[in-house]
Design an enzyme around this catalytic site. Sequence first.
Site, PDB file in Angstrom:
ATOM      1  N   ASP A  24       0.874  -1.174   0.000  1.00 19.34           N
ATOM      2  CA  ASP A  24       0.000   0.000   0.000  1.00 19.34           C
ATOM      3  C   ASP A  24       0.912   1.225   0.000  1.00 19.34           C
ATOM      4  O   ASP A  24       1.493   1.582   1.025  1.00 19.34           O
ATOM      5  CB  ASP A  24      -0.896   0.006   1.243  1.00 19.34           C
ATOM      6  CG  ASP A  24      -1.870   1.185   1.245  1.00 19.34           C
ATOM      7  OD1 ASP A  24      -1.672   2.125   0.453  1.00 19.34           O
ATOM      8  OD2 ASP A  24      -2.815   1.170   2.058  1.00 19.34           O
ATOM      9  N   HIS A 139      -5.478  11.683  13.849  1.00 22.36           N
ATOM     10  CA  HIS A 139      -6.436  11.624  12.730  1.00 22.36           C
ATOM     11  C   HIS A 139      -7.665  10.770  13.043  1.00 22.36           C
ATOM     12  O   HIS A 139      -8.692  10.904  12.369  1.00 22.36           O
ATOM     13  CB  HIS A 139      -5.761  11.049  11.477  1.00 22.36           C
ATOM     14  CG  HIS A 139      -4.640  11.882  10.954  1.00 22.36           C
ATOM     15  ND1 HIS A 139      -4.793  13.206  10.625  1.00 22.36           N
ATOM     16  CD2 HIS A 139      -3.337  11.572  10.713  1.00 22.36           C
ATOM     17  CE1 HIS A 139      -3.623  13.679  10.198  1.00 22.36           C
ATOM     18  NE2 HIS A 139      -2.728  12.716  10.252  1.00 22.36           N
TER      19      HIS A 139
END
Length: 676
Positions: A24, A139
């Site tokens: 990824d 986040h």
Amino acid sequence: MDGRMGTALIYDEEMTKYKLLWFDPACKLEVPERLTVSHEALVRDGLADRCVSVPVREATNEEILLVHSEEYLEAVKKTPFMTLEDLKTFTLQYGDVYFHPNIYHCAKLAAGAALQLVDSVVTGKVRNGMALVRPPGHHSMRSEANGFCVFNNVAIAARYAKQKYGLNRVLIVDWDIHHGQGVQYFFEDDPSVLYFSWHRYEHKKFWPHLRESDYDVVGKERGAGFNINVPWNKVGMKNGDYLSVFCHVVLPVAYEFCPDLVLVCAGFDSAIGDPEGEMCATPDIFAHLTHLLMNLAGGKLCAVLEGGYNLTSLPQSVCQTVQTLLGDPAPRPGDLSGPCISALESLQCVRSVHRKYWSCLSHAADRPSSEVGTKHIKLAEEDEKTEKEHKEKVTEEIAWPEPPKRVSPPVQSALVLPDDVTCPDGCTRFIPSQNPDPIIVSKLRENFLKDEDDCNSLATFTSLITLTEKMQKNEIHSGMVLVRDIIMAMMCVVQQVATAPNNRVLVVCVGNGEIPSRITENGKSLVLHISSEQSEERASKYHIPVCLKKGCRDTSGFLQAVFGLLLPLGYQYDPSLVLLVQMPHSGVDDSMWQQLASLLQGFAQGHTLVLIQEDDRAYVDPTGSSLLGHPAPSLGQLQAPLPEDVEAIERLRLRLQSDWKLLQTTAPQTGAGDEL
């Protein structure tokens, strides 16, 4: 080491035991080595041994549920038992994050480490501390993992501190290069938590691409004004840009807010060399940012690691932060440039939208009239290939020097006191030489001491010169001298420092009195004089009289001068010595005096020499406390500064900003920064 005055370090190798298990490109930067290189650097530099080691623990369900939903927690609890394919599928519902069979355990440890740090600091077991954790947290949202983050460590810590200890106000400073939208969402309607974030934004082009990350998103309902976003709309921001935002936004608002606890989302992807941030601020800047926050909340500061993906600048920045928390002098900041135009645009926009919420910003200029504000500019689209090539080139070619070695002198604070004045605990009484240098004696008699019979003054001035020399050689960190003639002593020190070619002295005078203009004639000294008297002399580049209506007794006006003028001037001037002079009967409050003495120790590697009139002995103990690095007392919640003081300071700032670029707060397109 006295544990109450120590620095906590929280780290556990267990938090390195998860990694990305599939390809990824968005997540490949978040690696276990981020934690190991940071801790190894602290060990190698001898900093870990100087800290108080605090064990980690897992956060409990109840603690995690302070900010996250039960549904989300239950979903994450299942991840240790998932197959690789199940983990991939589970990850896809969230943005730029990955899961691993051990990440739930590590996420509980990361949140628990933040809580352990809060416990240690709030209860006074340590003064401050840092938690090295993975995964990061800022986040993650109520029901959503995001941006490498699983649980929102700092948000949980803020709620926990408020609930367990009854704290009224918590300040969160987020210097990570990404916007901590999770923290913002949790507290956007809460006036008891002030959240500040600067972040790479590029007019919404940079991740997480949120409209809510812009400068005009200030919080909701009762929380309006308690969310401060400073968007960076270009890469390459430098030390001067960061310091400018601290001086002109973060510090004045933070002191007006008056927190009971400071939490730092300590992300170091805002440092040079980071592939995510692409900024040019060097690791040593974090020593200064940390120092500037350390006198808020009585020194109660908890730094929790967030991002940072360059495995060289990350550990350097961590070490700079921890070394400052330990009380070591900050390195000299070097040749600071003023903020760039893009930074000034953001600074102007932020100050403008927040002026109705904070009295310290009530004088701020309007938003740029040419609509250069972030949401109004459509950036020219770059070809994706060109942009990728540019990013790779920047990452490969950028280089920076190793942060300077920070050496604490053997003597922390030396004091020249009359025999009948007790030396404060921890300070060293400076013993004058029985056989002073005859050349020094001759110069003193020629220039300063006309009365040959005044043996006491001769001994004091001889000690003053010797103390100054030892500070310049880094044998003594800081000093204080009680003198009969404050002006003569000040002239003596300035003359002594000026003998070396590269020496510069920042002279800060507090209280009424006449300062000889010749003291600044050669640029070897910069004088800022705060008083209630209108100076007959107009402000010049190196002589800056600041007249406040109530003089030094008005803490709000005094702080306005410190943040708006003194700190920017001091950073740009970069002195080799700070001379803090308390004029007779200055009227300055003890707490404000200690705050000033503490803040000034960010300059000149902490070499601060304080001169006090012999009659003002009550200031000896509080001054000694500050010179030893003890946190200054809180100033309490401040009243609005007097309008005439604000106007006087602004007139000075406008007049001086062509010479001193760090004084700027507006972009030049709007008319060279006119705020009045």
